[in-house]
Design an enzyme around this catalytic site. Structure first.
Site, PDB file in Angstrom:
ATOM      1  CD  GLU A 127      -2.899   1.031   2.432  1.00  0.00           C
ATOM      2  OE1 GLU A 127      -3.186  -0.091   2.906  1.00  0.00           O
ATOM      3  OE2 GLU A 127      -3.356   2.089   2.869  1.00  0.00           O
TER       4      GLU A 127
ATOM      5  CG  HIS B 107      -3.998   6.833  -0.358  1.00  0.00           C
ATOM      6  ND1 HIS B 107      -3.135   5.963   0.277  1.00  0.00           N
ATOM      7  CD2 HIS B 107      -4.814   6.079  -1.126  1.00  0.00           C
ATOM      8  CE1 HIS B 107      -3.443   4.729  -0.090  1.00  0.00           C
ATOM      9  NE2 HIS B 107      -4.445   4.772  -0.942  1.00  0.00           N
TER      10      HIS B 107
ATOM     11  CG  ASP C 126       2.374 -16.144  13.188  1.00  0.00           C
ATOM     12  OD1 ASP C 126       1.537 -15.570  12.464  1.00  0.00           O
ATOM     13  OD2 ASP C 126       2.154 -17.220  13.774  1.00  0.00           O
TER      14      ASP C 126
ATOM     15  CE  LYS D  53      -5.944  -1.622   5.952  1.00  0.00           C
ATOM     16  NZ  LYS D  53      -5.248  -0.724   5.043  1.00  0.00           N
TER      17      LYS D  53
END
Ligand code: MEV
Length: 576
Positions: free
Chosen positions: A152, A490, A368, A352
């Site tokens: 991203e 963005h 992990d 998130k």
């Protein structure tokens, strides 16, 4: 002439070392890394130009050796890597040396197929992700650069920008738990209510025997100074009113789950495999002690013993943005966080974003990340947090970060105005279970390089970097969302991805992206139109070039013809 400059006692200007890094080409960035971290990238750095960093990346450039090839007096100074023009000089120098070594593919480069084939089942190939560097981080007084693997755009720019603001003041403070522990769970079933107390007592009375047996299943950890350090018993009520009529196992007479937690010090490892091995190994003894039936035996990925916390504190005025005062921006960020505290729909997006940062470091360093994700979201739930007496929020799932404004009491005594003494503070605390030894770390060399760039942190140091990245990401996102919104920035960064998706040839991506940004339309269809125009322009440019060169050729031929005519005339004259 060979000179050695020892800079070990000098504070290194980290900002200058890495400033303009984003403007460099990929190749130049790779060369800079080879220069700054020769121990990490040893084989590909020619001996003639090298910089020796300290073991800590925070003090990276400590000595520079310019041997005979680099005999330029201009670059001989005490602050070679704290001056950007000198870094650029060295990069060009290294590039121009162009030895066989130098031409090698940069080693932060995917995973060998033959290794991948041995890692998982039914392997059909590998998948690539860009790896970038988060810059400007000062954590507990030390500068560090942090590799991130993420698809991203804008995450790395966001965290680096936030870190720049925070590090311009005192940087991040990070803490983590002293011992690196993990919890193995053993569930014991079929213990009737009247035997429950007896079973619990049996476990408590036999703790040292249980530890002794459990330690046999993690003797490597014991040898390294770790091993099983605690046994706890939990009684968890079973959910009532279930229809179990058709169950093949008659378990109606037990009302509680009896769960034994085995806490293991796993030194520098993540420890999941170790925990599961211990759980399976010790379960028969626990069953024998309690008279229970062995249920599941597995690691718990919710590890509240391994908490990491990052905080920062900056004067309010540092948040000023365009026409907005620092105070106004601070208030808006706090509003945004307060919303995420009570609305799970917003909190999920808010968290998130935090995981954008944390996962990317986890991916780059071979952790992990699913375990880290699962633990983070569990921690974002009141049930877990209130149980640990850390947070007081009224909703079920909320923000992992906290923001507030406080007065700097020291500044108050210096006679500053009330507003000048106000500090904007941010905090992120969550469980992060990572390891820098064992696991898959040795299977992919990229992890070794990335951890090397970070100065080979131990598990605690890695967790602290990750929690700071998470806080920086959230601060960056809220600051942008609360001011101009994120889409402009963005989408500009995303424009290159859109150009690639529209089939743009690699060498045209930057131009096509730039034109989309200028037009203010960053979409697939806009990219396709621009690519078509761009390609037509290129064809026309080529045609023009060709016709110009034909014309030149034509002219040249004419000149030659004239010349040869005049020469032959002259010769003729001379003969005559
Ligand atoms: C995008 O990947 C992450 C954000 O949506 C996080 C947030 O909204 O806080 C920008």
């Amino acid at each position: 002439m060979s000179e050695q400059y020892n800079l070990s006692t000098m504070p290194v200007n980290h900002q200058a070392t890495w400033s303009g890094f984003y403007k460099k080409s990929l190749r130049e960035r790779q060369t800079q890394l080879k220069l700054v971290f020769p121990q990490v990238f040893t084989s590909s750095t020619p001996a003639s130009v090298y910089v020796t960093p300290d073991t800590s990346p925070c003090n990276s450039p400590i000595s520079v050796d310019f041997s005979s090839e680099t005999n330029d007096q201009n670059i001989h100074s005490n602050s070679v890597l704290s001056d950007n023009s000198k870094i650029n000089y060295l990069i060009n120098k290294l590039e121009s040396l162009s030895t066989e070594n130098n031409k090698q593919i940069f080693p932060i480069n995917g995973l060998d197929e033959s290794i991948a084939d041995n890692m998982i089942e039914n392997c059909i190939g590998t998948i690539g992700l860009p790896v970038g560097l988060a810059l400007n981080f000062i954590i507990n007084g030390k500068s560090i650069i942090i590799p991130m693997a993420i698809e991203e755009p804008s995450v790395i720019a966001g965290v680096s920008g936030a870190a720049k603001t925070i590090s311009a003041y005192n940087g991040f403070k990070a803490t983590t738990t002293e011992r690196n522990t993990i919890v193995a769970q053993v569930c014991l079933l079929d213990i009737s209510q009247e035997n429950m107390n007896f079973a619990v007592d049996k476990i408590i009375q036999n703790k040292s025997e249980i530890i002794k047996i459990a330690n046999k299943y993690c003797d490597n950890m014991v040898k390294r100074g770790g091993g099983v350090c605690e046994i706890n018993v939990r009684r968890i009520p079973r959910k009532a009113n279930r229809n179990r009529n058709n169950y093949p196992i008659n378990s109606d007479n037990f009302m509680e789950w009896l769960v034994v937690h085995i806490t293991i010090d796993v030194c520098n490892a993540m420890g999941a495999n170790c925990a599961s091995t211990v759980a399976e190994g010790v379960a028969p003894f626990l069953a024998e002690l309690t008279g229970g039936r062995i249920g599941l035996r597995i690691v718990s990925n919710l590890n509240v013993e391994r908490m990491s916390k990052a905080t920062f504190r900056i004067p309010l005025h540092m948040l000023a943005y365009k026409s907005l005062s620092g105070k106004e921006v601070a208030a808006r960020i706090i509003e945004a966080y307060e919303w995420a505290e009570v609305d799970p729909y917003r909190a999920t997006t808010h968290n998130k974003g935090i995981m954008n940062g944390i996962d990317a470091v986890a991916l780059a360093t071979g952790q992990d990340w699913r375990a880290i994700e699962a633990a983070a979201h569990a921690w974002a739930c009141d049930g877990v947090r209130i149980h640990n007496d850390n947070f007081q929020s009224s909703n079920s799932y909320g923000s992992l970060t906290t923001y507030w404004i406080e007065k700097d009491e020291q500044l108050v005594t210096t006679g500053k105005t009330d507003d000048e003494c106000l500090m904007f503070c941010g905090e992120l605390e969550l469980p992060i279970t990572v390891g820098t030894a064992g696991g898959v770390l040795k299977t992919n060399q990229v992890y070794t390089y990335n951890l090397g760039i970070m100065g080979n942190p131990n598990a605690q140091e890695l967790a602290m970097s990750m929690v700071c990245i998470g806080l920086a990401q959230n601060f960056a996102a809220l600051r942008a969302l609360a001011t101009e919104g994120i889409q402009r920035g963005h989408m500009s960064l995303h424009a290159k991805n859109v150009a690639i998706a529209a089939g743009c040839p690699t060498n045209a991506v930057t131009s096509v992206a730039q034109r989309m940004i200028e037009k203010g339309k960053i979409t697939l269809s806009s990219a396709k139109n621009i690519i078509e125009l761009y390609m037509n322009e290129q064809v026309n440019i080529s045609k023009n070039l060709l016709s110009n060169s034909l014309k030149i050729e034509d002219k040249f031929e004419k000149v030659c013809e004239n010349l040869s005519n005049s020469l032959s005339n002259q010769v003729q004259c001379n003969i005559n």
